[in-house]
Design a protein around this motif. Structure first.
Motif, mmCIF file in Angstrom:
data_model
loop_
_atom_site.group_PDB
_atom_site.id
_atom_site.type_symbol
_atom_site.label_atom_id
_atom_site.label_comp_id
_atom_site.label_asym_id
_atom_site.label_seq_id
_atom_site.Cartn_x
_atom_site.Cartn_y
_atom_site.Cartn_z
ATOM 1 N N GLY A 1 0.810 -1.207 0.000
ATOM 2 C CA GLY A 1 0.000 0.000 0.000
ATOM 3 C C GLY A 1 0.842 1.255 0.000
ATOM 4 O O GLY A 1 2.053 1.215 -0.230
ATOM 5 N N LEU A 2 0.164 2.358 0.271
ATOM 6 C CA LEU A 2 0.798 3.679 0.321
ATOM 7 C C LEU A 2 0.979 4.077 1.781
ATOM 8 O O LEU A 2 0.029 4.003 2.577
ATOM 9 C CB LEU A 2 -0.072 4.696 -0.403
ATOM 10 N N VAL A 3 2.177 4.510 2.117
ATOM 11 C CA VAL A 3 2.459 4.913 3.499
ATOM 12 C C VAL A 3 3.398 6.118 3.466
ATOM 13 O O VAL A 3 4.191 6.276 2.529
ATOM 14 C CB VAL A 3 3.074 3.733 4.285
ATOM 15 N N GLN A 4 3.293 6.941 4.474
ATOM 16 C CA GLN A 4 4.177 8.103 4.563
ATOM 17 C C GLN A 4 5.556 7.683 5.076
ATOM 18 O O GLN A 4 5.689 6.660 5.760
ATOM 19 C CB GLN A 4 3.575 9.144 5.500
ATOM 20 N N PRO A 5 6.581 8.465 4.757
ATOM 21 C CA PRO A 5 7.907 8.167 5.314
ATOM 22 C C PRO A 5 7.859 8.066 6.834
ATOM 23 O O PRO A 5 7.194 8.869 7.496
ATOM 24 C CB PRO A 5 8.744 9.369 4.858
ATOM 25 N N GLY A 6 8.557 7.063 7.349
ATOM 26 C CA GLY A 6 8.534 6.802 8.782
ATOM 27 C C GLY A 6 7.443 5.856 9.215
ATOM 28 O O GLY A 6 7.436 5.416 10.378
ATOM 29 N N GLY A 7 6.533 5.537 8.321
ATOM 30 C CA GLY A 7 5.431 4.646 8.652
ATOM 31 C C GLY A 7 5.808 3.179 8.573
ATOM 32 O O GLY A 7 6.968 2.819 8.332
ATOM 33 N N SER A 8 4.800 2.329 8.773
ATOM 34 C CA SER A 8 5.008 0.883 8.809
ATOM 35 C C SER A 8 3.994 0.157 7.926
ATOM 36 O O SER A 8 2.870 0.646 7.728
ATOM 37 C CB SER A 8 4.866 0.363 10.247
ATOM 38 N N LEU A 9 4.395 -0.986 7.450
ATOM 39 C CA LEU A 9 3.524 -1.912 6.731
ATOM 40 C C LEU A 9 3.953 -3.324 7.087
ATOM 41 O O LEU A 9 5.117 -3.565 7.413
ATOM 42 C CB LEU A 9 3.630 -1.739 5.217
ATOM 43 N N ARG A 10 3.002 -4.258 6.998
ATOM 44 C CA ARG A 10 3.340 -5.661 7.157
ATOM 45 C C ARG A 10 2.871 -6.424 5.929
ATOM 46 O O ARG A 10 1.686 -6.414 5.599
ATOM 47 C CB ARG A 10 2.717 -6.268 8.417
ATOM 48 N N LEU A 11 3.813 -7.084 5.274
ATOM 49 C CA LEU A 11 3.502 -7.937 4.135
ATOM 50 C C LEU A 11 3.319 -9.373 4.610
ATOM 51 O O LEU A 11 3.999 -9.823 5.534
ATOM 52 C CB LEU A 11 4.620 -7.890 3.095
ATOM 53 N N SER A 12 2.405 -10.075 3.962
ATOM 54 C CA SER A 12 2.171 -11.489 4.255
ATOM 55 C C SER A 12 2.315 -12.299 2.977
ATOM 56 O O SER A 12 1.961 -11.820 1.890
ATOM 57 C CB SER A 12 0.769 -11.704 4.826
ATOM 58 N N CYS A 13 2.804 -13.513 3.125
ATOM 59 C CA CYS A 13 2.911 -14.440 2.003
ATOM 60 C C CYS A 13 2.435 -15.808 2.471
ATOM 61 O O CYS A 13 3.089 -16.438 3.304
ATOM 62 C CB CYS A 13 4.341 -14.523 1.492
ATOM 63 N N ALA A 14 1.294 -16.235 1.933
ATOM 64 C CA ALA A 14 0.739 -17.538 2.281
ATOM 65 C C ALA A 14 1.168 -18.541 1.215
ATOM 66 O O ALA A 14 0.858 -18.358 0.032
ATOM 67 C CB ALA A 14 -0.778 -17.458 2.374
ATOM 68 N N ALA A 15 1.877 -19.570 1.639
ATOM 69 C CA ALA A 15 2.407 -20.573 0.724
ATOM 70 C C ALA A 15 1.609 -21.869 0.825
ATOM 71 O O ALA A 15 1.182 -22.259 1.911
ATOM 72 C CB ALA A 15 3.873 -20.847 1.039
#
Length: 128
Positions: free
Chosen positions: A10-24
């Motif tokens: 997604g879109l996030v501002q500098p300093g922000g956080s994201l969590r990616l997931s990968c379901a195998a």
């Protein structure tokens, strides 16, 4: 059939956080490495982080101390927690799975050429 399904970009501002997931799903390897590559426009695909079946991990120098990879073996899911995001982290992030053990060679510039399976990619944009 091996499938890797990513989510969390997604879109996030500098300093922000994201969590990616990968379901195998669909694989029965005795040993493996699963991780994340990213590709920005005009650049080569680069290894970002990896975790092996037995817990070896790898982080690119550019993300050490900011990104954390983890796995839930019961769910066959790998997560990439990305904190303190910078504009230079903007890229398409791909989940990757292969039978090369212990996340070996993830720092090599051509490591992406020997990945066996790829996810569809998820866009991460860091911008104000």
């Amino acid at each position: 059939e091996v499938q890797l399904v990513e989510s969390g970009g997604g879109l996030v501002q500098p300093g922000g956080s994201l969590r990616l997931s990968c379901a195998a799903s669909g694989f029965t390897f005795d040993d493996y490495s699963i991780g994340w590559f990213r590709q920005a426009p005009g650049k080569e695909r680069e290894g970002v982080s990896c975790i092996s079946r037995y817990g070896n991990t790898y982080y690119a120098d550019s993300v050490k101390g900011r990104f954390t990879i983890s796995s839930d073996n019961a769910k066959n899911t790998v997560y990439l927690q990305m904190n303190s995001l910078k504009p230079e982290d903007t890229a398409v992030y791909y989940c990757a799975l292969d039978t090369i053990v212990a996340c070996a060679y993830y720092s090599d510039y051509d490591r992406h050429l020997i990945v066996d399976y790829w996810g569809q990619g998820t866009q991460v944009t860091v911008s104000s």
